[in-house]
Design a protein around this motif. Structure first.
Motif, PDB file in Angstrom:
ATOM      1  N   GLU A  23      31.202  35.389  49.975  1.00  0.00           N
ATOM      2  CA  GLU A  23      30.909  35.637  48.565  1.00  0.00           C
ATOM      3  C   GLU A  23      31.353  37.049  48.185  1.00  0.00           C
ATOM      4  OE1 GLU A  23      29.856  33.731  46.239  1.00  0.00           O
ATOM      5  OE2 GLU A  23      28.809  32.038  47.167  1.00  0.00           O
ATOM      6  N   PHE A  24      32.083  37.168  47.069  1.00  0.00           N
ATOM      7  CA  PHE A  24      32.556  38.464  46.602  1.00  0.00           C
ATOM      8  C   PHE A  24      31.897  38.836  45.276  1.00  0.00           C
ATOM      9  CE2 PHE A  24      35.908  36.885  49.365  1.00  0.00           C
ATOM     10  CZ  PHE A  24      36.226  38.000  50.111  1.00  0.00           C
ATOM     11  N   ARG A  25      31.736  40.149  45.062  1.00  0.00           N
ATOM     12  CA  ARG A  25      31.262  40.634  43.767  1.00  0.00           C
ATOM     13  C   ARG A  25      32.432  40.808  42.795  1.00  0.00           C
ATOM     14  NH1 ARG A  25      27.947  44.039  47.050  1.00  0.00           N
ATOM     15  NH2 ARG A  25      25.707  43.775  46.656  1.00  0.00           N
ATOM     16  N   TYR A  26      33.591  41.184  43.329  1.00  0.00           N
ATOM     17  CA  TYR A  26      34.695  41.624  42.481  1.00  0.00           C
ATOM     18  C   TYR A  26      35.869  40.658  42.575  1.00  0.00           C
ATOM     19  CZ  TYR A  26      31.936  45.878  42.691  1.00  0.00           C
ATOM     20  OH  TYR A  26      30.901  46.783  42.617  1.00  0.00           O
ATOM     21  N   PHE A  27      36.363  40.237  41.403  1.00  0.00           N
ATOM     22  CA  PHE A  27      37.471  39.288  41.355  1.00  0.00           C
ATOM     23  C   PHE A  27      38.707  39.841  42.049  1.00  0.00           C
ATOM     24  CE2 PHE A  27      35.338  36.887  37.900  1.00  0.00           C
ATOM     25  CZ  PHE A  27      35.622  35.613  38.329  1.00  0.00           C
ATOM     26  N   PHE A  28      39.011  41.134  41.840  1.00  0.00           N
ATOM     27  CA  PHE A  28      40.266  41.655  42.382  1.00  0.00           C
ATOM     28  C   PHE A  28      40.252  41.712  43.904  1.00  0.00           C
ATOM     29  CE2 PHE A  28      37.632  45.300  41.240  1.00  0.00           C
ATOM     30  CZ  PHE A  28      37.667  46.075  42.380  1.00  0.00           C
ATOM     31  N   VAL A  29      39.077  41.918  44.513  1.00  0.00           N
ATOM     32  CA  VAL A  29      38.994  41.878  45.977  1.00  0.00           C
ATOM     33  C   VAL A  29      39.244  40.452  46.458  1.00  0.00           C
ATOM     34  CG1 VAL A  29      37.539  42.310  47.983  1.00  0.00           C
ATOM     35  CG2 VAL A  29      37.365  43.803  45.982  1.00  0.00           C
ATOM     36  N   ARG A  30      38.616  39.511  45.801  1.00  0.00           N
ATOM     37  CA  ARG A  30      38.790  38.095  46.159  1.00  0.00           C
ATOM     38  C   ARG A  30      40.250  37.675  46.021  1.00  0.00           C
ATOM     39  NH1 ARG A  30      37.387  33.395  42.247  1.00  0.00           N
ATOM     40  NH2 ARG A  30      36.720  31.642  43.553  1.00  0.00           N
ATOM     41  N   LYS A  31      40.904  38.100  44.952  1.00  0.00           N
ATOM     42  CA  LYS A  31      42.310  37.735  44.748  1.00  0.00           C
ATOM     43  C   LYS A  31      43.196  38.312  45.847  1.00  0.00           C
ATOM     44  CE  LYS A  31      42.203  37.255  39.714  1.00  0.00           C
ATOM     45  NZ  LYS A  31      42.644  37.855  38.433  1.00  0.00           N
ATOM     46  N   THR A  32      42.865  39.516  46.285  1.00  0.00           N
ATOM     47  CA  THR A  32      43.621  40.104  47.389  1.00  0.00           C
ATOM     48  C   THR A  32      43.536  39.231  48.628  1.00  0.00           C
ATOM     49  OG1 THR A  32      43.247  42.348  46.549  1.00  0.00           O
ATOM     50  CG2 THR A  32      43.856  42.133  48.872  1.00  0.00           C
ATOM     51  N   MET A  33      42.350  38.706  48.903  1.00  0.00           N
ATOM     52  CA  MET A  33      42.170  37.846  50.081  1.00  0.00           C
ATOM     53  C   MET A  33      42.955  36.544  49.937  1.00  0.00           C
ATOM     54  SD  MET A  33      40.337  39.804  51.865  1.00  0.00           S
ATOM     55  CE  MET A  33      39.671  41.391  51.334  1.00  0.00           C
ATOM     56  N   PHE A  34      42.970  35.978  48.727  1.00  0.00           N
ATOM     57  CA  PHE A  34      43.747  34.758  48.489  1.00  0.00           C
ATOM     58  C   PHE A  34      45.221  34.977  48.859  1.00  0.00           C
ATOM     59  CE2 PHE A  34      40.654  33.198  45.026  1.00  0.00           C
ATOM     60  CZ  PHE A  34      40.093  32.258  45.871  1.00  0.00           C
ATOM     61  N   VAL A  35      45.764  36.106  48.430  1.00  0.00           N
ATOM     62  CA  VAL A  35      47.191  36.364  48.634  1.00  0.00           C
ATOM     63  C   VAL A  35      47.484  36.777  50.068  1.00  0.00           C
ATOM     64  CG1 VAL A  35      49.137  37.823  47.959  1.00  0.00           C
ATOM     65  CG2 VAL A  35      47.554  36.970  46.217  1.00  0.00           C
ATOM     66  N   LYS A  36      46.672  37.703  50.607  1.00  0.00           N
ATOM     67  CA  LYS A  36      46.967  38.282  51.917  1.00  0.00           C
ATOM     68  C   LYS A  36      46.968  37.242  53.019  1.00  0.00           C
ATOM     69  CE  LYS A  36      45.469  41.878  55.162  1.00  0.00           C
ATOM     70  NZ  LYS A  36      46.845  42.313  55.426  1.00  0.00           N
ATOM     71  N   TYR A  37      46.099  36.248  52.928  1.00  0.00           N
ATOM     72  CA  TYR A  37      45.946  35.304  54.025  1.00  0.00           C
ATOM     73  C   TYR A  37      46.511  33.926  53.718  1.00  0.00           C
ATOM     74  CZ  TYR A  37      43.188  39.020  56.001  1.00  0.00           C
ATOM     75  OH  TYR A  37      42.805  40.244  56.504  1.00  0.00           O
ATOM     76  N   SER A  38      47.428  33.842  52.750  1.00  0.00           N
ATOM     77  CA  SER A  38      48.024  32.555  52.393  1.00  0.00           C
ATOM     78  C   SER A  38      49.532  32.582  52.526  1.00  0.00           C
ATOM     79  CB  SER A  38      47.654  32.179  50.950  1.00  0.00           C
ATOM     80  OG  SER A  38      46.278  31.964  50.810  1.00  0.00           O
ATOM     81  N   CYS A  39      50.094  31.417  52.878  1.00  0.00           N
ATOM     82  CA  CYS A  39      51.549  31.243  52.885  1.00  0.00           C
ATOM     83  C   CYS A  39      52.055  30.762  51.534  1.00  0.00           C
ATOM     84  CB  CYS A  39      51.947  30.213  53.945  1.00  0.00           C
ATOM     85  SG  CYS A  39      51.475  30.647  55.624  1.00  0.00           S
ATOM     86  N   GLY A  40      51.150  30.362  50.644  1.00  0.00           N
ATOM     87  CA  GLY A  40      51.544  29.845  49.349  1.00  0.00           C
ATOM     88  C   GLY A  40      50.327  29.349  48.588  1.00  0.00           C
ATOM     89  N   PHE A  41      50.551  29.042  47.296  1.00  0.00           N
ATOM     90  CA  PHE A  41      49.498  28.542  46.426  1.00  0.00           C
ATOM     91  C   PHE A  41      49.850  27.139  45.950  1.00  0.00           C
ATOM     92  CE2 PHE A  41      48.201  32.992  44.665  1.00  0.00           C
ATOM     93  CZ  PHE A  41      47.560  33.266  45.859  1.00  0.00           C
ATOM     94  N   ILE A  42      48.832  26.287  45.895  1.00  0.00           N
ATOM     95  CA  ILE A  42      48.982  24.981  45.256  1.00  0.00           C
ATOM     96  C   ILE A  42      47.875  24.860  44.225  1.00  0.00           C
ATOM     97  CG2 ILE A  42      48.985  22.479  45.552  1.00  0.00           C
ATOM     98  CD1 ILE A  42      49.963  22.864  48.393  1.00  0.00           C
ATOM     99  N   ALA A  43      48.244  24.578  42.975  1.00  0.00           N
ATOM    100  CA  ALA A  43      47.275  24.503  41.890  1.00  0.00           C
ATOM    101  C   ALA A  43      47.150  23.072  41.395  1.00  0.00           C
ATOM    102  CB  ALA A  43      47.676  25.420  40.745  1.00  0.00           C
ATOM    103  N   LEU A  44      45.944  22.555  41.469  1.00  0.00           N
ATOM    104  CA  LEU A  44      45.587  21.310  40.811  1.00  0.00           C
ATOM    105  C   LEU A  44      45.138  21.652  39.389  1.00  0.00           C
ATOM    106  CD1 LEU A  44      43.753  19.969  43.918  1.00  0.00           C
ATOM    107  CD2 LEU A  44      45.460  18.599  42.714  1.00  0.00           C
ATOM    108  N   PRO A  45      45.002  20.671  38.505  1.00  0.00           N
ATOM    109  CA  PRO A  45      44.583  20.973  37.136  1.00  0.00           C
ATOM    110  C   PRO A  45      43.294  21.788  37.100  1.00  0.00           C
ATOM    111  CG  PRO A  45      45.393  18.730  37.254  1.00  0.00           C
ATOM    112  CD  PRO A  45      45.364  19.249  38.665  1.00  0.00           C
ATOM    113  N   GLY A  46      43.275  22.790  36.232  1.00  0.00           N
ATOM    114  CA  GLY A  46      42.114  23.661  36.125  1.00  0.00           C
ATOM    115  C   GLY A  46      42.093  24.391  34.803  1.00  0.00           C
ATOM    116  N   GLY A  47      41.100  25.258  34.631  1.00  0.00           N
ATOM    117  CA  GLY A  47      40.907  25.981  33.382  1.00  0.00           C
ATOM    118  C   GLY A  47      41.385  27.413  33.452  1.00  0.00           C
TER     119      GLY A  47
END
Length: 268
Positions: free
Chosen positions: A148-172
């Motif tokens: 669980e993160f308090r800050y969006f920008f920290v969480r986003k860093t983790m998404f990018v740093k530890y991923s080979c790519g992004f796949i987006a399903l429909p969302g808001g």
């Protein structure tokens, strides 16, 4: 007649110097050690910096040993009987079968679906990176490693740093925020060989048309920027895009290391 200048109050606070009206009535130590005093100190910006640092340290520490991973975005409001929920389960399963850990925002809807699919594969790894929100939203039951993160920008860093790519399903809005941040990072070459795949041509088609007309048509982006996005309804194709990009990046990295080793081995 000698004029006496009023002596201004002054206090050093770490690397800072404060004078006059900016000098507080009590010190940080006083407020820290006074158990009965106000708790406002925990909300001050200097303390937030330490909290932010702690979140980065915790995230890096927990995720550093992950195998190759793919981040899946999508709506928390997708019902379990929705076709996109079923697609999310299929996607999580297919990614796990290809050897990738599945990272989501940890919430319900299509995030839950992708985590669920990953857990259906023997040895599959399901990760949820949650965010503190003003309304209650707990980790879904299929998350095996949750942070669980308090800050969006920290969480986003983790998404990018530890991923080979992004796949987006429909969302808001949240999915769109994450999507366009990923595209910006790839466009500006902050990250390289980082595929972005949109699953659901009917849902994403209008957005792609708008990008083509309003952005490309008025010169706001270049023609090759459209190539950063793959839109498909085929889960296998989405995973294939990730795998091929990952292999290409591995080959490039190997070639660079071999070239560097060859240069070092050459007699001077």
């Amino acid at each position: 007649m000698i004029r006496m200048e009023k002596i201004r109050r002054e206090r050093r606070q770490g690397q800072a110097v404060v004078r006059g009206a900016l000098v507080p009535e009590s010190t940080h130590d006083q407020r820290l050690l006074d158990r009965q005093g106000p708790a406002d100190w925990v909300h001050m910006d200097p303390w937030r910096v330490l909290r932010i640092q702690a979140e980065f340290v915790e995230g890096f520490g927990q995720l550093a040993e992950l195998p190759r991973a793919v981040t899946v975005f999508g709506s928390a409001r997708t019902d379990k009987d929705d076709a996109y929920y079923a697609m999310g389960v299929d996607l999580g399963r297919t990614l796990a079968e290809a050897g990738y850990a599945v990272i989501t925002g940890g919430g319900p809807g299509t995030m839950e679906a992708a985590n669920r699919g990953a857990t259906e594969v023997a040895g599959g790894i399901s990760v949820g990176l949650g965010i503190e929100l003003p309304f209650e939203q707990r980790m879904n039951d299929y998350v095996e490693l949750g942070i669980e993160f308090r800050y969006f920008f920290v969480r986003k860093t983790m998404f990018v740093k530890y991923s080979c790519g992004f796949i987006a399903l429909p969302g808001g809005f949240g999915t769109l925020d994450e999507l366009f941040e990923a595209l910006t990072l790839v466009q500006t070459r902050k990250v390289t060989s980082f595929p972005v795949v949109l699953l659901g041509t009917e849902f994403w088609g209008g957005l792609i048309d708008w990008i083509r007309k309003a952005l490309l048509g008025t010169g706001k982006i270049a023609t090759h920027d459209l190539d950063l996005i793959t839109v498909t309804d085929d889960v296998d194709e989405a995973v294939r895009v990730i795998v091929e990009s990952d292999r290409a990046r591995s080959r490039q990295s190997l070639e660079e290391r071999q070239a560097a080793a060859s240069h070092i081995a050459e007699p001077q």
